[in-house]
Design an enzyme around this catalytic site. Structure first.
Site, short mmCIF file in Angstrom:
data_model
loop_
_atom_site.label_atom_id
_atom_site.label_comp_id
_atom_site.label_asym_id
_atom_site.label_seq_id
_atom_site.Cartn_x
_atom_site.Cartn_y
_atom_site.Cartn_z
N HIS A 115 15.71 -40.83 -13.61
CA HIS A 115 16.86 -41.83 -12.98
C HIS A 115 16.20 -42.22 -11.62
O HIS A 115 15.42 -41.70 -10.76
CB HIS A 115 18.00 -41.01 -12.71
N ASP B 290 18.59 -42.97 -8.09
CA ASP B 290 19.69 -42.39 -7.90
C ASP B 290 20.85 -43.40 -7.59
O ASP B 290 20.68 -44.56 -7.20
CB ASP B 290 19.69 -41.86 -6.19
N HIS C 180 12.58 -40.53 -10.43
CA HIS C 180 12.40 -39.21 -10.26
C HIS C 180 13.02 -38.33 -11.28
O HIS C 180 14.09 -38.75 -11.83
CB HIS C 180 12.46 -38.75 -8.67
N ARG D 204 20.71 -33.26 0.73
CA ARG D 204 19.77 -34.46 0.53
C ARG D 204 21.07 -35.54 1.42
O ARG D 204 21.87 -35.50 1.25
CB ARG D 204 20.14 -35.13 -1.06
#
Ligand code: SIN
Length: 279
Positions: free
Chosen positions: A102, A104, A252, A267
């Site tokens: 995907h 993000d 990723h 994150r």
């Protein structure tokens, strides 16, 4: 590019570089930040090894150098730091974040520019993250396929991903609407001007305006193509390593091969702009 305040070591010819000579636990001067920004644009994902743990406010401050921060539409933020998304998988987890390829939150109207992840706790083995260059995936398409895709748009949805996903973290999403967006299949990077493939298996559900079967066949071809190993790098984390990736030109996938062990990190995600295609 000639770097003077940092050392930049590419890890593959198409994606990824390790950055040395930077301590992200300290605030950065403009010269060093400018070079980090250049390395980020040049290599699409940058890795900082041997870092100290960044307190949330430091990681937030580093993220804000790139732009305003994004608030995740589904995941709860850290207490007192709504911009910090805690990535955590353990023996009772039913899912792990980012298990499938995907970019993000590509379902947002303005999907995130980039994401900065520091992993604090690692399993004894495994827990690597794969990153793939969507510039390389685009460049490798045949001229006829590039012509066919130019100007096509794709639908990115999230209901099927996010509904109920964070109930174990106390999120009650009854009545909540999750984002949907239509984006160009080929996206022009707003800073580098390079074209990149912008569809992914997690959020992209169909190509707008095509018959159902054709849409499914093209999307399947593009997602399989995007996942070819020679567009990728695989990052084997060490404790407190930091990775920063450009969601506009990469995908990723975080490999959940370490159950029942635990992996945890923070994150922060930088807001992006509306994707466009400049043919
Ligand atoms: C994600 O942000 O998609 C997860 C990445 C990772 O855990 O390595």
């Amino acid at each position: 590019m000639d770097y003077r305040t940092i050392e930049v070591k590419p890890v593959t010819p198409v994606i990824g570089a390790e950055i040395r000579g930077v301590d992200l636990s300290q605030s950065l001067g403009d010269a060093q930040w400018n070079e980090i920004h250049s390395a980020f644009l040049e290599h699409s994902v940058i890795f900082f090894r041997d870092q100290k743990p960044m307190p949330p406010e430091r990681q937030v401050a580093f993220g804000k150098r790139f732009g305003p921060l994004h608030i995740h539409p589904a995941a709860p933020g850290m207490d007192g730091h709504p911009e910090v998304f805690v990535i955590h998988a353990h023996k009772d987890s039913k899912i792990a974040n980012g298990e499938f390829w995907h970019s993000d939150v590509s379902c947002d109207q303005e999907p995130p520019l980039g994401s900065i992840l520091q992993i604090h706790l690692l399993p004894p083995a495994g827990g690597d993250t794969l990153f793939a260059s969507m510039y390389a995936a685009y460049d490798d398409l045949s001229p006829r396929m590039k012509t066919y895709l130019a100007g096509l748009n794709a639908v990115h949805e999230s209901e099927h991903i996010y509904r109920g996903r964070y109930s174990d973290r106390g999120v009650d999403d009854a009545g909540k609407e999750y984002p949907t967006a239509i984006h160009p299949v080929i996206r022009t990077h707003p800073e580098t001007g390079r074209p990149a493939l912008f569809v992914n298996r997690t959020f992209t559900t169909r190509i707008d305006g095509l018959p159902e079967e054709e849409s499914r066949a093209i999307l399947d071809f593009l997602c399989t193509h995007a996942e070819r190993p020679w567009y990728q790098t695989r990052f084997q984390w060490r404790q407190n390593d930091v990775a920063m990736w450009d969601n506009r030109c990469t995908q990723h996938m975080a490999i959940w091969d370490y159950w029942p062990h635990e992996r945890k990190g923070n994150r922060v995600t930088v807001k992006g702009d509306r994707p466009f295609y400049r043919g």
